[in-house]
Design an enzyme around this catalytic site. Structure first.
Site, short mmCIF file in Angstrom:
data_model
loop_
_atom_site.label_atom_id
_atom_site.label_comp_id
_atom_site.label_asym_id
_atom_site.label_seq_id
_atom_site.Cartn_x
_atom_site.Cartn_y
_atom_site.Cartn_z
N GLU A 193 34.62 -13.84 -16.64
CA GLU A 193 34.09 -13.03 -17.76
C GLU A 193 33.62 -11.67 -17.26
OE1 GLU A 193 31.40 -15.17 -20.33
OE2 GLU A 193 32.95 -16.64 -20.85
N GLU A 316 37.87 -21.91 -20.51
CA GLU A 316 36.64 -22.26 -21.23
C GLU A 316 36.98 -22.39 -22.71
OE1 GLU A 316 32.97 -20.20 -20.52
OE2 GLU A 316 33.45 -19.82 -18.41
#
Length: 512
Positions: A193, A316
């Site tokens: 991220e 995810e």
């Protein structure tokens, strides 16, 4: 005329009783597509009680352990054949320095987990412990390197420490720490991220950083790296475009993160256990956006990689609700209902049907965090409804994908609608056909007629996951309220397959 009137009467009765109909065609074509087992991967971050108090327990806890690894969890995960485990994060990965987690446990420095609860960790669970866990699970490790607060040299040396079989100061350190042979870890994430908690980078800056980090993360004999770039969140198509343009096939895969938020709002996500029919519908509609994201991101990837060499890695995914009342909000502990099982099954069907591009995925997370497979309370352990979906779907791992054409009735709520049924299908090396079917409709049973072209079969058996209410959960007082049961609602009718799918259910059929 009387027969027509009777037919319409019977149809009206069925509709009145909550029945609906769907049709499905499954074709055995010449496709070479395989549903990769790595789609069924899991994710274990240093977050809440996933590692500490989950996999890694107090030495005095009265449960079976190897070192401090909890073995009832290991056995449960081995049963569903988890293929890989992602670690140490997540946001935690970009503040984790691997050298702090090796050597004599009592001499390791402590650290503050600034992302998740501000707790102090003693680093007793580190690289060697993680790889011991993967060995017990018989799964492949997937390690995420620190790009946010780390250095190129730090990640490079971590790869060398784990994968080099020669002589160097780094490998000497590994041998001193009790492992003479290299671990040969193939899957490596280059940051996490990076557009957010991993550094708030732009796509242009990150893609340059990937090229730099990846250049020094070396392939050693017997351990070629599968480097996975930080990809976009949700519908950030600019990020995907930039990375594909600037990195191209220098990466094995690129990640995609997408969570199902019941309300659609990060500030107030909604309850895991107390929700209305309308909230249930909105949650499923948000879940189905995964189809849109995978399709659109895959189209961008196709522009730069028509041969589909780069994998889309959805590392995810899952439902994210408000934490359970009374728990530490930074620990992201939530219960797991039948609704969550339907979300898991639906999402896995999407991945199966996009197996030409989706080669890997990781549910967030394995134990005690978000859409967990397993919940623990001291020595107690329970399997969630989501766990049972992975148990049902393990038959698709490394099986040949079968092309489907589905005509589904709608599931309607307050003037809005979504497809009530979703499906995926495969045929394994023994020529056994498996069809996974999900009925999302909260109230209607749905009959489905399936034609199977070019496929030979004589018998059908099945298993089902269902419960009386969509809010039903397993608890430590009643851990088996939701569990798999035999399904007898399918039969052969000539060359077709007929099945009656109860409302809000997951069914996997086996045809031999």
């Amino acid at each position: 005329m009387k027969k027509i009137i009777l037919l319409f009467f019977l149809l009206a009765v069925l509709i009145d009783q909550g029945y609906s109909q769907a049709t499905l065609a499954i074709t055995a074509d010449d496709s070479k597509l395989t549903i990769s087992r790595h789609i069924y991967g899991q994710f274990a971050e240093h977050l809440g009680h996933c590692i500490y108090g989950g996999f890694w327990v107090d030495p005095n806890l009265p449960v079976a352990k190897q070192d401090r690894i909890r073995l009832d969890i290991v056995e449960a995960l081995k049963k569903i054949k988890i293929p890989n485990l992602r670690w140490p994060g997540g946001c935690f990965a970009d503040e984790y320095h691997w050298r702090d987690g090796i050597g004599v446990a009592s001499q390791r420095p402590k650290m503050v987990n600034t992302n998740w609860g501000g707790v102090t960790e003693d680093n007793s669970f580190g690289t060697h412990e993680f790889l011991e866990l993967c060995g017990l699970l018989k799964c492949e490790p997937y390690i995420t390197g620190n790009v946010g607060s780390g250095t190129v040299d730090e990640m490079s040396k971590w790869v060398e420490y784990l994968n080099f079989d020669g002589e160097s100061p780094t490998t000497s350190l590994r041998k001193t720490n009790g492992h003479p042979a290299p671990f040969k870890v193939n899957f490596w994430g280059v940051g996490n991220e990076s557009w957010g908690c991993g550094g708030n980078m732009t796509a242009e800056f990150y893609s340059d950083q990937f090229r730099r980090y990846a250049s020094f993360a070396k392939d050693y004999p017997g351990a070629p790296l599968k480097k996975i770039a930080t990809g976009p969140s949700d519908g950030d198509y600019h990020w995907m475009e930039t990375c594909m343009k600037n990195i191209g096939t220098r990466m094995w895969g690129i990640s995609l993160h997408n969570y199902t938020i019941p309300t659609g709002s990060w500030s107030k996500k909604g309850s895991a256990t107390s929700f209305s029919d309308d909230e249930y519908f909105k949650t499923l509609k948000n879940c189905l956006r995964m189809e849109e994201f995978v399709t659109k991101h895959s189209a961008i990837m196709d522009k730069y990689d028509a041969a589909k060499k780069v994998a889309l890695v959805v590392d995810e995914w899952g439902i994210w609700t408000d934490p359970e009342p009374g728990t530490n909000p930074g620990f992201l502990y939530q219960q797991n209902s039948l609704r969550d099982a339907l979300i898991a099954a639906t999402t896995l069907n999407i991945f199966n049907n996009h197996c030409d591009r989706v080669k890997m995925a990781n549910l967030a997370q394995t134990v005690n965090v978000l859409q967990a497979l397993i919940l623990t309370d001291k020595e107690k352990m329970l399997l969630t409804p989501t766990y049972h979906v992975f148990d049902l779907y393990k038959v698709h791992q490394d099986a040949k994908y079968l092309h489907i054409q589905l005509n589904s009735p709608d599931f309607e709520s307050n003037g809005d609608k979504i497809p009530a049924i979703n499906v995926s299908a495969s045929i394994d090396s023994n020529k056994v056909i498996h069809i996974s079917l999900v009925n999302l409709d909260a109230h209607k049973n749905i009959s489905i007629r399936t034609g199977l072209k070019g496929l030979n079969w004589k018998t059908v058996t099945g298993q089902i996951l269902n419960s009386e209410k969509i809010t039903d959960i397993n608890t430590f007082q009643n851990p088996d309220k939701l569990k798999l049961a035999s399904f007898t609602g399918a039969k052969k009718a000539g060359d077709d397959l007929l099945a009656e799918l109860p409302a809000h259910s997951v069914v996997v059929l086996t045809l031999k």
